[in-house]
Design an enzyme around this catalytic site. Sequence first.
Site, short mmCIF file in Angstrom:
data_model
loop_
_atom_site.label_atom_id
_atom_site.label_comp_id
_atom_site.label_asym_id
_atom_site.label_seq_id
_atom_site.Cartn_x
_atom_site.Cartn_y
_atom_site.Cartn_z
N THR A 170 -7.15 -4.70 0.26
CA THR A 170 -5.91 -5.20 0.88
C THR A 170 -6.09 -6.63 1.39
OG1 THR A 170 -5.26 -2.94 1.44
CG2 THR A 170 -4.16 -4.70 2.64
N ASP B 224 0.84 -1.21 0.00
CA ASP B 224 0.00 0.00 0.00
C ASP B 224 0.87 1.26 0.00
OD1 ASP B 224 -3.09 -0.91 1.11
OD2 ASP B 224 -1.44 -2.27 1.54
#
Length: 368
Positions: A146, A49
Amino acid sequence: MEYEKELEIGVRVVQLACCLCQKIQKGSFGPNPDLVVSKLDDSPVTVADWSVQAMISWILSESFGRENVSIVAEEDTQTLSDVKSTSLLASVVTTVNESLAMAPRFGLNGPTAPLEASEVLDAISRCNSSGGPVGRHWVLDPVDGTLGFVRGGQYAVALALIENGRVVVGVLGCPNYSSKRKLVNNSSAPKSDLWQEGCVMYTKRGSGQAWMQPLVCGDGTLEWPNSASVIQVSSIDNPVMATFCEPVEKANSNHSYSAGIAYSLGLRKQPLRVYSMVKYAAIARGDAEIYMKFAKAGYKEKIWDHAAGVVIVEEAGGVVTDAGGRPLDFSKGVYLEGLDRGIVACSGVNLHEKIIGAVYASWDSSHL
Ligand SMILES: [Mg+2]
């Protein structure tokens, strides 16, 4: 050609970001003991990320001039700057530099010397714009889904450009969504030849078309425009034949409410539960006809979870609105303010009208 450079840089950098994510999963940048950590709100975040956000922020600043670039993005540097996160920050810095070293293969200019940790943190924290109705703002979800990324399922790198409150460019990188195979339930990374399997979809507003490229991570260089294919929504408009998709996690959408809507319309197939904006990608490519999301009352949808997907579905021929039938409003800052109940994306107006009608007919008894 309006937005041509923005679209080209956007596609190149998202291709590079997908490659970065795949290499992290393969362990190509070294072992990642800190692959998953929790943010203050308990949601998961990984080296991927932060690395994708830093890399994309750096490339956009270099390509368009730092003073011209406003970015609204999901991650900040709070957890990373923590003194206890030294090894995490070191992993991010290594990953960003390894990926920027590949930039020329994607037709992008990398830095002349590896970035320092402070420059990486700076690139991440520059993405602190809150958007709004005026001017140009890039919107980035570096890793959307995620949980899907961590579990080997679907995830996406989502980049969009908003101008004066309207989404004008959308790029959606889907590393585990094969450019050749249909999406099925619990789709995860194909076992063989991983790097050739994903795809990047993109469009610009008003083109009346959306395109898909295979990922080029494995080998070769990214040509522009390369052998992209035009994608289109499905022509199925009979609910009996339609496939609907929805979030995997019950916390993100009320599965029993959408099941009720599906039942009342005569949808026969089981829902396709998929992590991330790959749901929008599935509508745009014609692998599904309906995407419904009904979050808990009070949950505020963020623009980076929708901007790229919405413009791609619309230009591919589909319709996206809130559950009251109004267009999503990207002009109000970080959140989709004023969103009525939920989000409905469809391959065509016929299915869309039926779903909005079913929502109106059933809402009062739904207790959402
Ligand atoms: Mg994210």
